[in-house]
Design a protein around this motif. Structure first.
Motif, PDB file in Angstrom:
ATOM      1  N   TRP A 101      10.990 -14.221   0.506  1.00 54.11           N
ATOM      2  CA  TRP A 101      12.092 -13.569  -0.204  1.00 54.11           C
ATOM      3  C   TRP A 101      12.818 -12.547   0.653  1.00 54.11           C
ATOM      4  O   TRP A 101      13.838 -12.012   0.237  1.00 54.11           O
ATOM      5  CB  TRP A 101      11.575 -12.905  -1.483  1.00 54.11           C
ATOM      6  CG  TRP A 101      10.263 -12.220  -1.280  1.00 54.11           C
ATOM      7  CD1 TRP A 101       9.013 -12.733  -1.545  1.00 54.11           C
ATOM      8  CD2 TRP A 101      10.034 -10.924  -0.737  1.00 54.11           C
ATOM      9  NE1 TRP A 101       8.039 -11.837  -1.195  1.00 54.11           N
ATOM     10  CE2 TRP A 101       8.642 -10.700  -0.701  1.00 54.11           C
ATOM     11  CE3 TRP A 101      10.874  -9.925  -0.271  1.00 54.11           C
ATOM     12  CZ2 TRP A 101       8.080  -9.531  -0.223  1.00 54.11           C
ATOM     13  CZ3 TRP A 101      10.303  -8.755   0.201  1.00 54.11           C
ATOM     14  CH2 TRP A 101       8.924  -8.579   0.222  1.00 54.11           C
ATOM     15  N   ASP A 102      12.339 -12.256   1.860  1.00 53.52           N
ATOM     16  CA  ASP A 102      13.001 -11.294   2.742  1.00 53.52           C
ATOM     17  C   ASP A 102      14.248 -11.939   3.338  1.00 53.52           C
ATOM     18  O   ASP A 102      14.174 -12.978   3.983  1.00 53.52           O
ATOM     19  CB  ASP A 102      12.053 -10.862   3.856  1.00 53.52           C
ATOM     20  CG  ASP A 102      12.613  -9.733   4.695  1.00 53.52           C
ATOM     21  OD1 ASP A 102      13.699  -9.908   5.286  1.00 53.52           O
ATOM     22  OD2 ASP A 102      11.970  -8.680   4.777  1.00 53.52           O
ATOM     23  N   TYR A 103      15.390 -11.331   3.128  1.00 53.76           N
ATOM     24  CA  TYR A 103      16.661 -11.938   3.542  1.00 53.76           C
ATOM     25  C   TYR A 103      16.808 -12.066   5.055  1.00 53.76           C
ATOM     26  O   TYR A 103      17.553 -12.916   5.547  1.00 53.76           O
ATOM     27  CB  TYR A 103      17.850 -11.153   2.970  1.00 53.76           C
ATOM     28  CG  TYR A 103      18.247  -9.936   3.765  1.00 53.76           C
ATOM     29  CD1 TYR A 103      19.314  -9.989   4.658  1.00 53.76           C
ATOM     30  CD2 TYR A 103      17.564  -8.727   3.641  1.00 53.76           C
ATOM     31  CE1 TYR A 103      19.685  -8.891   5.391  1.00 53.76           C
ATOM     32  CE2 TYR A 103      17.931  -7.621   4.369  1.00 53.76           C
ATOM     33  CZ  TYR A 103      18.987  -7.705   5.242  1.00 53.76           C
ATOM     34  OH  TYR A 103      19.343  -6.608   5.975  1.00 53.76           O
TER      35      TYR A 103
ATOM     36  N   SER B 128      12.733 -11.631   9.316  1.00 54.78           N
ATOM     37  CA  SER B 128      12.086 -10.964  10.441  1.00 54.78           C
ATOM     38  C   SER B 128      11.968  -9.474  10.143  1.00 54.78           C
ATOM     39  O   SER B 128      12.823  -8.908   9.480  1.00 54.78           O
ATOM     40  CB  SER B 128      12.916 -11.156  11.704  1.00 54.78           C
ATOM     41  OG  SER B 128      12.506 -10.279  12.713  1.00 54.78           O
ATOM     42  N   GLU B 129      10.926  -8.877  10.657  1.00 57.10           N
ATOM     43  CA  GLU B 129      10.807  -7.429  10.493  1.00 57.10           C
ATOM     44  C   GLU B 129      11.610  -6.680  11.553  1.00 57.10           C
ATOM     45  O   GLU B 129      11.673  -5.467  11.543  1.00 57.10           O
ATOM     46  CB  GLU B 129       9.342  -6.992  10.534  1.00 57.10           C
ATOM     47  CG  GLU B 129       8.703  -7.065  11.902  1.00 57.10           C
ATOM     48  CD  GLU B 129       7.289  -6.517  11.914  1.00 57.10           C
ATOM     49  OE1 GLU B 129       7.085  -5.334  11.587  1.00 57.10           O
ATOM     50  OE2 GLU B 129       6.380  -7.293  12.258  1.00 57.10           O
TER      51      GLU B 129
ATOM     52  N   ALA C 161      10.990  -6.902   2.984  1.00 55.90           N
ATOM     53  CA  ALA C 161       9.608  -6.429   2.965  1.00 55.90           C
ATOM     54  C   ALA C 161       9.563  -5.027   3.567  1.00 55.90           C
ATOM     55  O   ALA C 161      10.118  -4.794   4.635  1.00 55.90           O
ATOM     56  CB  ALA C 161       8.723  -7.380   3.753  1.00 55.90           C
ATOM     57  N   THR C 162       8.904  -4.112   2.889  1.00 59.35           N
ATOM     58  CA  THR C 162       8.781  -2.740   3.401  1.00 59.35           C
ATOM     59  C   THR C 162       7.778  -2.706   4.549  1.00 59.35           C
ATOM     60  O   THR C 162       6.926  -3.592   4.675  1.00 59.35           O
ATOM     61  CB  THR C 162       8.323  -1.780   2.295  1.00 59.35           C
ATOM     62  OG1 THR C 162       7.010  -2.173   1.867  1.00 59.35           O
ATOM     63  CG2 THR C 162       9.290  -1.787   1.122  1.00 59.35           C
ATOM     64  N   ARG C 163       7.887  -1.698   5.372  1.00 60.42           N
ATOM     65  CA  ARG C 163       6.962  -1.521   6.502  1.00 60.42           C
ATOM     66  C   ARG C 163       5.516  -1.457   5.981  1.00 60.42           C
ATOM     67  O   ARG C 163       4.619  -2.078   6.547  1.00 60.42           O
ATOM     68  CB  ARG C 163       7.333  -0.246   7.269  1.00 60.42           C
ATOM     69  CG  ARG C 163       6.339   0.201   8.302  1.00 60.42           C
ATOM     70  CD  ARG C 163       6.129  -0.704   9.486  1.00 60.42           C
ATOM     71  NE  ARG C 163       7.342  -1.247  10.031  1.00 60.42           N
ATOM     72  CZ  ARG C 163       7.396  -2.428  10.657  1.00 60.42           C
ATOM     73  NH1 ARG C 163       6.321  -3.141  10.828  1.00 60.42           N
ATOM     74  NH2 ARG C 163       8.505  -2.888  11.132  1.00 60.42           N
TER      75      ARG C 163
ATOM     76  N   LYS D 141       0.141  -3.916   5.507  1.00 63.46           N
ATOM     77  CA  LYS D 141      -0.982  -4.303   4.643  1.00 63.46           C
ATOM     78  C   LYS D 141      -1.261  -5.796   4.752  1.00 63.46           C
ATOM     79  O   LYS D 141      -2.410  -6.227   4.786  1.00 63.46           O
ATOM     80  CB  LYS D 141      -0.697  -3.922   3.193  1.00 63.46           C
ATOM     81  CG  LYS D 141      -0.847  -2.440   2.922  1.00 63.46           C
ATOM     82  CD  LYS D 141      -0.546  -2.108   1.472  1.00 63.46           C
ATOM     83  CE  LYS D 141      -0.682  -0.609   1.239  1.00 63.46           C
ATOM     84  NZ  LYS D 141      -0.297  -0.231  -0.128  1.00 63.46           N
ATOM     85  N   ARG D 142      -0.212  -6.590   4.803  1.00 65.46           N
ATOM     86  CA  ARG D 142      -0.398  -8.041   4.920  1.00 65.46           C
ATOM     87  C   ARG D 142      -0.982  -8.405   6.274  1.00 65.46           C
ATOM     88  O   ARG D 142      -1.863  -9.262   6.376  1.00 65.46           O
ATOM     89  CB  ARG D 142       0.929  -8.756   4.689  1.00 65.46           C
ATOM     90  CG  ARG D 142       0.816 -10.264   4.727  1.00 65.46           C
ATOM     91  CD  ARG D 142      -0.068 -10.792   3.594  1.00 65.46           C
ATOM     92  NE  ARG D 142      -0.297 -12.209   3.693  1.00 65.46           N
ATOM     93  CZ  ARG D 142       0.314 -13.123   2.950  1.00 65.46           C
ATOM     94  NH1 ARG D 142       1.188 -12.744   2.041  1.00 65.46           N
ATOM     95  NH2 ARG D 142       0.041 -14.388   3.110  1.00 65.46           N
TER      96      ARG D 142
END
Length: 147
Positions: A88-90, A93-94, A121-123, A128-129
């Motif tokens: 779901w992260d647009y 990539s982080e 996705a938050t940092r 955590k993942r």
């Protein structure tokens, strides 16, 4: 369907033939068929290479990997381990705009109001993942069973 026929087949054939005096066959085979085959093979390369060669920083239990050469060649589509871990992260990539033209374009369109409600996705969630399913998680679990 009409727009596909017009924009993908008719226009690329007729424009070089009419405007630049190219032969009809060259216009069709180079501007239509070569481009179409090249685009399909590029897409399949992403899906093949980004599921086979690379590293898995987010989830070692799934096939997709992070493949930097694919990310560079496709301007951001090689971050498959992230994409399948956080679908779901647009930005897929982080890393934000780092070799990711799609994220850059979406961010620019958001500034003028054409794109909204972008999810990411938050940092904290990413870390955590990584701790739970990343490579260090398997090391932790292996050491845990040694005792």
């Amino acid at each position: 369907m009409t727009s596909v026929l017009l924009l993908c087949f008719l226009m690329p054939t007729l424009v070089p033939w009419y405007l630049w005096s190219e032969t009809l066959w060259n216009s069709f085979f180079v501007c239509v068929m070569f481009r179409y085959i090249f685009a399909l093979n590029s897409t399949w390369l992403v899906n093949s290479a980004a599921h086979m060669w690379g590293y898995k920083p987010y989830d070692i239990n799934i096939a997709p990997v992070e493949n930097m050469p694919v990310a560079a060649l496709t301007l951001g589509e090689g971050y498959h381990n992230f994409h399948h871990t956080f679908p779901w992260d647009y930005s897929t990539s982080e890393w934000g705009w780092n070799i990711n033209l799609t994220t850059f374009i979406l961010d620019q369109l958001a500034k003028i109001g054409w794109v909204y409600d972008r999810r990411y996705a938050t940092r904290d969630l990413i870390e955590k993942r990584k701790a739970r399913t990343g490579p260090q998680a398997s090391t932790y679990i292996a050491h845990e069973h040694e005792y």
